[in-house]
Design a protein around this motif. Structure first.
Motif, PDB file in Angstrom:
ATOM      1  N   ALA A 174       0.824  -1.215   0.000  1.00  0.00           N
ATOM      2  CA  ALA A 174       0.000   0.000   0.000  1.00  0.00           C
ATOM      3  C   ALA A 174       0.857   1.264   0.000  1.00  0.00           C
ATOM      4  CB  ALA A 174      -0.934  -0.011   1.206  1.00  0.00           C
ATOM      5  N   THR A 175       1.878   1.304   0.844  1.00  0.00           N
ATOM      6  CA  THR A 175       2.670   2.538   0.900  1.00  0.00           C
ATOM      7  C   THR A 175       3.408   2.757  -0.419  1.00  0.00           C
ATOM      8  OG1 THR A 175       4.465   1.361   2.017  1.00  0.00           O
ATOM      9  CG2 THR A 175       2.997   2.653   3.400  1.00  0.00           C
ATOM     10  N   ARG A 176       3.900   1.672  -1.016  1.00  0.00           N
ATOM     11  CA  ARG A 176       4.607   1.821  -2.293  1.00  0.00           C
ATOM     12  C   ARG A 176       3.665   2.398  -3.350  1.00  0.00           C
ATOM     13  NH1 ARG A 176       8.398  -1.555  -2.656  1.00  0.00           N
ATOM     14  NH2 ARG A 176       9.495   0.284  -1.962  1.00  0.00           N
ATOM     15  N   THR A 177       2.416   1.897  -3.382  1.00  0.00           N
ATOM     16  CA  THR A 177       1.455   2.358  -4.384  1.00  0.00           C
ATOM     17  C   THR A 177       1.184   3.860  -4.222  1.00  0.00           C
ATOM     18  OG1 THR A 177       0.453   0.182  -4.208  1.00  0.00           O
ATOM     19  CG2 THR A 177      -0.794   1.844  -5.418  1.00  0.00           C
ATOM     20  N   ILE A 178       0.872   4.286  -2.987  1.00  0.00           N
ATOM     21  CA  ILE A 178       0.553   5.714  -2.786  1.00  0.00           C
ATOM     22  C   ILE A 178       1.794   6.571  -3.026  1.00  0.00           C
ATOM     23  CG2 ILE A 178      -0.608   7.367  -1.274  1.00  0.00           C
ATOM     24  CD1 ILE A 178      -1.423   5.182   0.540  1.00  0.00           C
ATOM     25  N   ARG A 179       2.932   6.046  -2.596  1.00  0.00           N
ATOM     26  CA  ARG A 179       4.177   6.795  -2.721  1.00  0.00           C
ATOM     27  C   ARG A 179       4.483   7.089  -4.199  1.00  0.00           C
ATOM     28  NH1 ARG A 179       7.684   3.735   1.000  1.00  0.00           N
ATOM     29  NH2 ARG A 179       8.454   2.457  -0.695  1.00  0.00           N
ATOM     30  N   ASP A 180       4.361   6.066  -5.032  1.00  0.00           N
ATOM     31  CA  ASP A 180       4.646   6.250  -6.455  1.00  0.00           C
ATOM     32  C   ASP A 180       3.659   7.214  -7.087  1.00  0.00           C
ATOM     33  OD1 ASP A 180       6.672   4.524  -6.070  1.00  0.00           O
ATOM     34  OD2 ASP A 180       5.744   2.806  -7.076  1.00  0.00           O
ATOM     35  N   LYS A 181       2.384   7.085  -6.672  1.00  0.00           N
ATOM     36  CA  LYS A 181       1.355   7.951  -7.236  1.00  0.00           C
ATOM     37  C   LYS A 181       1.635   9.407  -6.858  1.00  0.00           C
ATOM     38  CE  LYS A 181      -3.637   7.945  -7.534  1.00  0.00           C
ATOM     39  NZ  LYS A 181      -4.807   7.758  -6.675  1.00  0.00           N
ATOM     40  N   ARG A 182       1.984   9.607  -5.598  1.00  0.00           N
ATOM     41  CA  ARG A 182       2.286  10.961  -5.136  1.00  0.00           C
ATOM     42  C   ARG A 182       3.491  11.532  -5.881  1.00  0.00           C
ATOM     43  NH1 ARG A 182       6.366  12.587  -2.496  1.00  0.00           N
ATOM     44  NH2 ARG A 182       6.358  14.701  -1.682  1.00  0.00           N
ATOM     45  N   ALA A 183       4.544  10.750  -5.980  1.00  0.00           N
ATOM     46  CA  ALA A 183       5.757  11.236  -6.645  1.00  0.00           C
ATOM     47  C   ALA A 183       5.429  11.672  -8.074  1.00  0.00           C
ATOM     48  CB  ALA A 183       6.824  10.147  -6.648  1.00  0.00           C
ATOM     49  N   GLY A 184       4.574  10.922  -8.735  1.00  0.00           N
ATOM     50  CA  GLY A 184       4.205  11.249 -10.106  1.00  0.00           C
ATOM     51  C   GLY A 184       3.499  12.588 -10.214  1.00  0.00           C
ATOM     52  N   VAL A 185       2.494  12.827  -9.377  1.00  0.00           N
ATOM     53  CA  VAL A 185       1.727  14.079  -9.512  1.00  0.00           C
ATOM     54  C   VAL A 185       2.479  15.281  -8.942  1.00  0.00           C
ATOM     55  CG1 VAL A 185      -0.537  12.974  -9.617  1.00  0.00           C
ATOM     56  CG2 VAL A 185       0.375  13.677  -7.405  1.00  0.00           C
ATOM     57  N   ASN A 237       3.721   7.647   4.330  1.00  0.00           N
ATOM     58  CA  ASN A 237       3.892   6.798   3.156  1.00  0.00           C
ATOM     59  C   ASN A 237       5.341   6.684   2.706  1.00  0.00           C
ATOM     60  OD1 ASN A 237       1.115   6.480   3.134  1.00  0.00           O
ATOM     61  ND2 ASN A 237       0.826   8.279   1.862  1.00  0.00           N
ATOM     62  N   VAL A 238       6.175   7.657   3.062  1.00  0.00           N
ATOM     63  CA  VAL A 238       7.589   7.563   2.676  1.00  0.00           C
ATOM     64  C   VAL A 238       8.466   7.066   3.817  1.00  0.00           C
ATOM     65  CG1 VAL A 238       7.409   9.397   0.942  1.00  0.00           C
ATOM     66  CG2 VAL A 238       8.100   9.968   3.281  1.00  0.00           C
ATOM     67  N   CYS A 239       7.869   6.864   4.986  1.00  0.00           N
ATOM     68  CA  CYS A 239       8.687   6.515   6.151  1.00  0.00           C
ATOM     69  C   CYS A 239       9.031   5.024   6.166  1.00  0.00           C
ATOM     70  CB  CYS A 239       7.962   6.878   7.438  1.00  0.00           C
ATOM     71  SG  CYS A 239       8.880   6.381   8.909  1.00  0.00           S
ATOM     72  N   PRO A 240      10.333   4.684   6.152  1.00  0.00           N
ATOM     73  CA  PRO A 240      10.705   3.264   6.143  1.00  0.00           C
ATOM     74  C   PRO A 240      10.361   2.557   7.458  1.00  0.00           C
ATOM     75  CG  PRO A 240      12.654   4.639   6.342  1.00  0.00           C
ATOM     76  CD  PRO A 240      11.502   5.569   6.102  1.00  0.00           C
ATOM     77  N   VAL A 241      10.287   3.315   8.537  1.00  0.00           N
ATOM     78  CA  VAL A 241       9.924   2.696   9.814  1.00  0.00           C
ATOM     79  C   VAL A 241       8.424   2.387   9.807  1.00  0.00           C
ATOM     80  CG1 VAL A 241       9.750   3.056  12.301  1.00  0.00           C
ATOM     81  CG2 VAL A 241      11.787   3.809  11.076  1.00  0.00           C
ATOM     82  N   TYR A 242       7.621   3.385   9.451  1.00  0.00           N
ATOM     83  CA  TYR A 242       6.173   3.169   9.372  1.00  0.00           C
ATOM     84  C   TYR A 242       5.851   2.016   8.422  1.00  0.00           C
ATOM     85  CZ  TYR A 242       1.265   3.682   8.385  1.00  0.00           C
ATOM     86  OH  TYR A 242      -0.061   3.404   8.232  1.00  0.00           O
ATOM     87  N   GLU A 243       6.551   1.975   7.301  1.00  0.00           N
ATOM     88  CA  GLU A 243       6.266   0.947   6.306  1.00  0.00           C
ATOM     89  C   GLU A 243       6.412  -0.457   6.897  1.00  0.00           C
ATOM     90  OE1 GLU A 243       8.588   1.203   2.663  1.00  0.00           O
ATOM     91  OE2 GLU A 243       8.289  -0.943   2.322  1.00  0.00           O
ATOM     92  N   ARG A 244       7.300  -0.616   7.855  1.00  0.00           N
ATOM     93  CA  ARG A 244       7.520  -1.950   8.406  1.00  0.00           C
ATOM     94  C   ARG A 244       6.672  -2.260   9.624  1.00  0.00           C
ATOM     95  NH1 ARG A 244      11.447  -0.094   5.167  1.00  0.00           N
ATOM     96  NH2 ARG A 244      12.071  -1.688   3.708  1.00  0.00           N
ATOM     97  N   GLY A 297       0.904   3.948  19.147  1.00  0.00           N
ATOM     98  CA  GLY A 297       0.024   4.136  20.294  1.00  0.00           C
ATOM     99  C   GLY A 297      -0.805   5.405  20.256  1.00  0.00           C
ATOM    100  N   SER A 298      -1.205   5.821  19.062  1.00  0.00           N
ATOM    101  CA  SER A 298      -1.941   7.069  18.953  1.00  0.00           C
ATOM    102  C   SER A 298      -2.656   7.130  17.616  1.00  0.00           C
ATOM    103  CB  SER A 298      -0.970   8.245  19.053  1.00  0.00           C
ATOM    104  OG  SER A 298      -1.497   9.392  18.408  1.00  0.00           O
ATOM    105  N   VAL A 299      -3.633   8.004  17.498  1.00  0.00           N
ATOM    106  CA  VAL A 299      -4.280   8.194  16.197  1.00  0.00           C
ATOM    107  C   VAL A 299      -3.347   8.896  15.227  1.00  0.00           C
ATOM    108  CG1 VAL A 299      -6.610   8.207  17.078  1.00  0.00           C
ATOM    109  CG2 VAL A 299      -5.380  10.366  16.914  1.00  0.00           C
ATOM    110  N   TYR A 300      -2.277   9.494  15.743  1.00  0.00           N
ATOM    111  CA  TYR A 300      -1.288  10.126  14.870  1.00  0.00           C
ATOM    112  C   TYR A 300      -0.044   9.239  14.797  1.00  0.00           C
ATOM    113  CZ  TYR A 300      -4.301  14.114  15.760  1.00  0.00           C
ATOM    114  OH  TYR A 300      -5.389  14.930  15.879  1.00  0.00           O
ATOM    115  N   PRO A 301       0.041   8.397  13.787  1.00  0.00           N
ATOM    116  CA  PRO A 301       1.203   7.508  13.689  1.00  0.00           C
ATOM    117  C   PRO A 301       2.277   8.083  12.779  1.00  0.00           C
ATOM    118  CG  PRO A 301      -0.512   6.736  12.207  1.00  0.00           C
ATOM    119  CD  PRO A 301      -0.970   8.074  12.762  1.00  0.00           C
ATOM    120  N   GLY A 302       3.299   7.295  12.534  1.00  0.00           N
ATOM    121  CA  GLY A 302       4.349   7.675  11.589  1.00  0.00           C
ATOM    122  C   GLY A 302       5.165   8.852  12.080  1.00  0.00           C
ATOM    123  N   PRO A 303       5.925   9.459  11.183  1.00  0.00           N
ATOM    124  CA  PRO A 303       6.833  10.545  11.580  1.00  0.00           C
ATOM    125  C   PRO A 303       6.115  11.702  12.274  1.00  0.00           C
ATOM    126  CG  PRO A 303       7.343   9.799   9.368  1.00  0.00           C
ATOM    127  CD  PRO A 303       6.101   9.074   9.767  1.00  0.00           C
TER     128      PRO A 303
END
Ligand code: SF4
Lengths: 485, 243
Positions: free
Chosen positions: A24-35, A319-326, A333-339
């Motif tokens: 999922a992250t790869r898909t959104i990441r590529d789409k974002r990079a494109g636009v 979507n670009v975070c390698p830690v979140y991706e794994r 522990g929160s509704v706000y995850p990732g970086p």
């Protein structure tokens, strides 16, 4: 909630989760990079977006008072909430005043942050999420693990199973011949939700932006379900974080251009709804706006950290975070995850709790988040700053942590090159011992070890370690006069 | 121009060959590089773990050792990045005005190796020979903190005998991250394993990067997986010649 390293370990063991996330992250990441690449002035747009949010934040009190004034002028009722309990109480009171036992909800981070659904349930009011992904999470009795794609950790087959099992218990059942085709799943959700839209008399929303000048709230969404909630029920309550304010209507421009490309990888947002109070005969006839602090003024007081309040919740950093991706979103522990979660949670809640304190360290500081952030939040800078706050919080400890002792020792050694040279001689000796024990060779011929005891085991659990050479660079330089002898 | 080698503490204690390679390389290009003995560490291990006060002695030693040089060369994107961008932070917090001024003097003179070769010396062909199939991992701090761009690739492309193959998801972090590799060992290993897999998929004999710490991490995984792939610092490849 366990501290990040422990929660991450559990998540990493879930191979299905890792697979779903990576895909999922790869898909959104590529789409974002494109636009994003399509916009030649993207960098200027980022600067403009950051500037708008900074203008609002530097002058927050005045902007909020102006917002209150314009909203009230349009017939809305404005409430101020210092924390989650106060905000929830306002919504529960409105529900009680109208005698409703259910509300429909527009996807909103703020209401998740304050645990509104749980508070309403306690008051006997069922809150129905109408965003497709939120619905999947709610029906699955699950927690969202992504800001934008809360069910990112689920695949199609799992979603079908959730719909079949749960829809009937809370409303219109899923058709018995449900397949895991996306279109079929979406249709089942549509039918299920339609019943609720047409029945509900009260809706709850958040807002992506709140324009002070005009008293306008703005919601961006992709499905149109939010718009149903904003227009059909008679009563609407919007819970809005105080950092959502934007000074003028014109200043929405860069933000509305940055957000869709950064978040869903779309050029333009499918549904952008705006509303200002009440207009008779059209839409909700009673509108409440709850302006929520819940730690935001605390974050604002932090000179380095306050830039986090610029966040427009686009989720590009996730979507670009390698830690979140794994590890996925739950480990934070929160509704706000990732970086953004790794900095926002300690900023909103303050440091000092072991779980919150683990978050600034849940990053390799690779900087991909900063590069992706449409409002240029320097997340690595804030992470390091918050790490120092966590460390400073323990400076008075009666028994210092082993890490603190190690850092103090390093500080002493690095203060003088003669001390460093002495340590290197010891490590050269240790290397000689390790080479005897290690009996392994790296490709290229260098001796290595496979297993080390103590704290070093964290390294050698999965990685071989080259043994220290007998002679350091500085000793070599002295001995050979920089290779000239 | 007086040029100083900032060897970095990791290279000094663990990978002296990298420092020697820089010396060989720069001498070949006509630069009489010096090694200021007073240097210790850029302070990054402390800064990135949140121990800002503990970084002060290292930053002080750094400014004292390098003050008199015109250019400072480091074979590490992350240490060069730290010296360029973090020293000011450490000095400001220490409240020592003299240190702040000293940092303002040294920080702008720091160059990562590929930057120094391409920007300062104007060299992309450094006369190297390395007859192997190689893939290149751009480390995060070189890439994002310093923005070295394609300089390392341009240097590698000029190496005689070298076959450069593309690495999938090259821009993605390998998971080292300093103390992150210990504090979040499981996540670090998960990231590094994917990096190692991409490296193996290239069929390269050698993985090259501009930071020994990242190579130590990826190389440690590659070795544990018995992949046979060797890791080497960019400086060592560029120092290689036909004889
Ligand atoms: S921090 Fe930046 S990238 Fe991350 S969600 Fe917020 S606005 Fe988007």
């Amino acid at each position: 909630m366990p501290a990040f390293p422990d929660a991450a370990r559990a998540a990493l063991a879930d191979t299905q989760l890792r697979h779903n996330l990576a895909h999922a992250t790869r898909t959104i990441r590529d789409k974002r990079a494109g636009v994003v690449a399509e916009v030649p002035e993207w960098e200027e747009l980022r600067l403009a977006g950051a500037a708008v949010k900074d203008r609002a934040l530097h002058d927050l009190e005045a902007q909020l008072l102006r917002l209150e004034e314009t909203l009230v002028a349009h017939g809305a009722t404005v409430h101020w909430a210092r924390d989650a309990a106060e905000a929830n109480a306002v919504v529960v009171d409105v529900a009680r005043a109208h005698g409703v036992d259910e509300v429909v909800k527009v996807k909103s981070m703020a209401t998740q942050e304050i645990g509104l659904n749980e508070a309403l349930a306690e008051a006997g009011v069922a809150a129905w999420e109408t965003d497709l992904a939120e619905l999947i999470v709610q029906l699955g009795d699950d927690l969202p693990s992504h800001i934008l794609v809360p069910a990112i950790h689920r695949n199609r087959a799992e979603i079908r199973e959730i719909f079949l099992r749960r829809m009937a218990q809370v409303g219109r059942p899923a058709p018995t011949d449900l397949t895991d085709e996306p279109a079929v799943l979406a249709e089942a959700a549509r039918e299920h939700l339609r019943e609720k839209f047409l029945r509900a008399t009260m809706a709850v929303s958040g807002a992506n932006f709140a324009v002070a000048e005009t008293g306008t709230l703005v919601v961006l969404e992709s499905e149109g379900n939010g718009r149903m909630c904003l227009t059909l029920p008679e009563v609407l309550v919007s819970v809005v974080g105080i950092e959502k304010v934007v000074p003028t209507w014109a200043e929405l421009d860069p933000l509305l251009r940055l957000l869709p490309r950064s978040s869903t990888g779309e050029r333009m947002n499918p549904y952008t709804s705006t509303w200002s109070g009440v207009s008779s005969g059209d839409g909700p006839q009673e509108v409440h706006v709850v302006l929520l602090d819940n730690g935001r003024t605390r974050a604002l007081a932090d000179a380095v950290g306050r830039q986090a309040l610029r966040c427009i919740r686009c989720s590009a950093c996730l979507n670009v975070c390698p830690v979140y991706e794994r590890v996925g979103g739950h480990a934070y522990g929160s509704v706000y995850p990732g970086p953004i979660g790794a900095i926002l949670n300690p900023l909103l809640r303050g440091t000092g709790d072991p779980q919150t304190d683990s978050l600034p360290f849940a990053s390799s500081l690779c900087g991909a988040c900063f590069e992706a952030c449409p409002v240029r939040i320097d997340i690595p800078e804030v992470l390091v700053h918050l790490r120092s706050r966590v460390v400073d919080g323990h400076r008075g400890d009666r028994v210092p942590k082993p890490e603190a002792l190690a850092m103090r020792a390093a500080s002493y050694v690095f203060g003088d090159h003669r001390r460093l040279a002495a340590v290197e001689r010891t490590s050269g000796l240790a290397g000689r011992v390790l080479r005897k024990l290690g009996r392994k060779t790296l490709p290229g011929g260098r001796p290595a070890v496979e297993h080390l005891p103590g704290p070093a085991a964290a390294w050698t659990g999965a990685r071989d370690l080259a043994t220290p050479p007998e002679e350091s660079f500085r000793t070599w330089w002295d001995r050979t006069d920089g290779g000239r002898r | 121009m007086r040029v100083a080698l900032m060897v970095t503490c990791v290279n000094d204690a663990m990978f002296p060959e990298t420092g020697k390679a820089v010396v060989t390389l720069l001498r070949r290009l006509g630069v009489d590089v010096e090694f200021p003995a007073g240097q210790t560490c850029c302070g990054q291990p402390m800064v990135n773990t949140g121990y800002l006060d503990e970084a002060v002695p290292a930053v002080r030693a750094f400014t004292a050792a390098f003050a008199e040089y015109d250019a400072i060369v480091a074979p590490s994107g992350s240490c060069a990045g730290s010296a360029r961008h973090q020293h000011a932070l450490v000095a400001r917090r220490s409240g020592d005005r003299t240190l702040e001024e000293a940092v303002a003097g040294t920080s702008p003179k720091v160059h990562e190796l590929s930057e120094f070769l391409v920007d300062v010396l104007g060299a992309t062909d450094v006369g190297a020979y390395f007859p192997h199939r190689v893939t290149y991992h751009p480390t995060c701090h070189s890439l994002r903190m310093l923005g070295v761009g394609d300089r390392p690739r341009r240097l590698l492309e000029q190496v005689r005998g070298l076959e450069l193959v593309d690495l999938t998801s090259a821009d993605e972090c390998c998971g080292f991250g300093g103390t992150f590799a210990m504090k979040n060992a499981d996540t670090s290993v998960a990231m590094g394993s994917d990096k190692a897999r991409h490296v193996r998929d290239t069929g390269a004999e050698v993985l090259v990067a501009g930071d020994n710490s990242c190579l130590m991490h990826i190389g440690g995984l590659l070795s544990r997986q018995r992949s046979g792939v060797r890791v080497m610092h960019l400086a060592e490849v560029l120092a290689g010649t036909e004889r």
